[in-house]
Design a protein around this motif. Structure first.
Motif, PDB file in Angstrom:
ATOM      1  N   GLY A  51       0.824  -1.205   0.000  1.00 18.56           N
ATOM      2  CA  GLY A  51       0.000   0.000   0.000  1.00 18.56           C
ATOM      3  C   GLY A  51       0.856   1.253   0.000  1.00 18.56           C
ATOM      4  O   GLY A  51       2.068   1.189   0.224  1.00 18.56           O
ATOM      5  N   ILE A 134      -5.793   0.221   1.021  1.00 18.78           N
ATOM      6  CA  ILE A 134      -6.224   1.492   0.426  1.00 18.78           C
ATOM      7  C   ILE A 134      -6.864   2.335   1.518  1.00 18.78           C
ATOM      8  O   ILE A 134      -7.778   1.874   2.212  1.00 18.78           O
ATOM      9  CB  ILE A 134      -7.228   1.243  -0.717  1.00 18.78           C
ATOM     10  N   GLY A 139      -9.445   6.562  -1.290  1.00 14.50           N
ATOM     11  CA  GLY A 139      -9.882   5.705  -2.381  1.00 14.50           C
ATOM     12  C   GLY A 139      -8.696   5.236  -3.214  1.00 14.50           C
ATOM     13  O   GLY A 139      -7.538   5.450  -2.855  1.00 14.50           O
ATOM     14  N   VAL A 140      -8.968   4.588  -4.329  1.00 17.75           N
ATOM     15  CA  VAL A 140      -7.918   4.038  -5.181  1.00 17.75           C
ATOM     16  C   VAL A 140      -7.173   5.159  -5.886  1.00 17.75           C
ATOM     17  O   VAL A 140      -7.779   5.989  -6.572  1.00 17.75           O
ATOM     18  CB  VAL A 140      -8.513   3.069  -6.224  1.00 17.75           C
ATOM     19  N   ASP A 144      -1.888   2.781  -6.492  1.00 12.08           N
ATOM     20  CA  ASP A 144      -2.668   1.557  -6.264  1.00 12.08           C
ATOM     21  C   ASP A 144      -3.006   0.893  -7.599  1.00 12.08           C
ATOM     22  O   ASP A 144      -2.887  -0.331  -7.746  1.00 12.08           O
ATOM     23  CB  ASP A 144      -3.967   1.873  -5.514  1.00 12.08           C
ATOM     24  N   SER A 145      -3.408   1.699  -8.559  1.00  9.58           N
ATOM     25  CA  SER A 145      -3.775   1.167  -9.883  1.00  9.58           C
ATOM     26  C   SER A 145      -2.590   0.500 -10.561  1.00  9.58           C
ATOM     27  O   SER A 145      -2.734  -0.539 -11.215  1.00  9.58           O
ATOM     28  CB  SER A 145      -4.313   2.291 -10.774  1.00  9.58           C
ATOM     29  N   MET A 148      -2.053  -2.865  -8.908  1.00 14.67           N
ATOM     30  CA  MET A 148      -3.102  -3.777  -9.364  1.00 14.67           C
ATOM     31  C   MET A 148      -2.764  -4.343 -10.739  1.00 14.67           C
ATOM     32  O   MET A 148      -2.905  -5.544 -10.982  1.00 14.67           O
ATOM     33  CB  MET A 148      -4.448  -3.046  -9.424  1.00 14.67           C
ATOM     34  N   ALA A 160      -8.268  -6.329  -2.050  1.00 12.66           N
ATOM     35  CA  ALA A 160      -8.246  -4.944  -1.578  1.00 12.66           C
ATOM     36  C   ALA A 160      -8.736  -4.871  -0.135  1.00 12.66           C
ATOM     37  O   ALA A 160      -9.713  -5.518   0.241  1.00 12.66           O
ATOM     38  CB  ALA A 160      -9.116  -4.065  -2.479  1.00 12.66           C
ATOM     39  N   THR A 180     -14.617   1.264  -4.880  1.00 13.41           N
ATOM     40  CA  THR A 180     -13.478   0.341  -4.825  1.00 13.41           C
ATOM     41  C   THR A 180     -13.865  -1.026  -5.362  1.00 13.41           C
ATOM     42  O   THR A 180     -13.110  -1.657  -6.119  1.00 13.41           O
ATOM     43  CB  THR A 180     -12.953   0.210  -3.379  1.00 13.41           C
ATOM     44  N   THR A 183     -13.864  -1.003  -9.079  1.00 10.82           N
ATOM     45  CA  THR A 183     -12.502  -1.063  -9.624  1.00 10.82           C
ATOM     46  C   THR A 183     -11.948  -2.475  -9.535  1.00 10.82           C
ATOM     47  O   THR A 183     -11.392  -3.007 -10.499  1.00 10.82           O
ATOM     48  CB  THR A 183     -11.580  -0.093  -8.862  1.00 10.82           C
ATOM     49  N   VAL A 184     -12.113  -3.094  -8.379  1.00 14.08           N
ATOM     50  CA  VAL A 184     -11.618  -4.458  -8.162  1.00 14.08           C
ATOM     51  C   VAL A 184     -12.207  -5.423  -9.185  1.00 14.08           C
ATOM     52  O   VAL A 184     -11.519  -6.315  -9.692  1.00 14.08           O
ATOM     53  CB  VAL A 184     -11.943  -4.917  -6.719  1.00 14.08           C
TER      54      VAL A 184
END
Length: 219
Positions: A51, A134, A139-140, A144-145, A148, A160, A180, A183-184
């Motif tokens: 993170g 996160i 938020g993301v 983080d992206s 991922m 997450a 989130t 996104t996941v």
């Protein structure tokens, strides 16, 4: 104080007890590595926490194990510059990764440990799951992206985990949870359940313990 229920499937009593016993047992520091040759040999199944800087990784490790000073916490982002390894009762390896983004350190240092983290994530065969933390208030983010995407490309299973959930009101937390989760859902290597935690309030800790226990060697 508002306590937020975990999202997704509830754990049964057996899973909760397995998590409690695992984290109530012995937990020992085993290694700190700032380069690939310094990594300890692969043996136990491992899970790790990743993170951005100051997301609360060390606080979460401490909350899970019930030990206040097991993982060092700091108000200064970027203080953890090594991969920190723990042995959980000779049943599971636990790894605390360096934070990424906004570290108050020389750029060359940041690049070095970012490169190390990426190599570790992409090439550690004993790694069973990465828990990507996160900050619920943020938020993301871009970093983080990127992680991922790296985990997807490396076919490394990840999940997450929202941290600091107690800092948000229920409506705001629900909004960031939905965003989130959306996104996941777009990532092929992601575990579908979102874990919502607060190290300070204890929210979601028992649930996460029970889930992690599923990766431990059974005795």
């Amino acid at each position: 104080m508002v306590h937020h229920a975990p999202r997704g499937q509830e754990l049964d009593a057996e899973q909760r007890e397995a998590g409690r016993l695992l984290f109530a047992g012995q937990c020992d520091f085993t290694a700190a590595a700032n380069n690939m040759p310094a990594l300890p040999p692969m043996g136990l199944p491992e899970i790790c926490f990743a993170g951005r800087s100051n997301v609360g990784k060390s606080s979460l490790v401490n909350a899970l194990t019930g030990r206040r000073m097991l993982a060092r916490t700091s108000q200064t982002p970027g203080r953890t510059r090594q991969l920190i390894f723990f042995d959980l009762g000779q049943r599971l390896g636990l790894v605390d990764l360096p934070g990424y983004g906004y570290a108050s350190a020389p750029k060359t240092d940041i690049e070095a440990w970012t490169k190390l983290t990426r190599k570790f994530l992409a090439g550690r065969q004993s790694l069973q799951r990465v828990f990507l933390l996160i900050d619920a208030r943020r938020g993301v983010g871009k970093g983080d992206s990127e992680i991922m995407k790296l985990l997807d490309e490396s076919a490394v299973s990840w999940a997450a985990v929202l941290t600091k959930a107690d800092k948000l009101k229920p409506e705001a937390l629900e909004k960031v949870c939905r965003a989130t989760e959306a996104t996941v859902a777009t990532h092929v290597a992601a575990y579908p359940e979102l874990f919502v935690t607060s190290s300070q309030a204890g929210d979601g800790i028992e649930h996460l313990r029970g889930h992690i226990a599923g990766f431990a060697l059974q005795k």
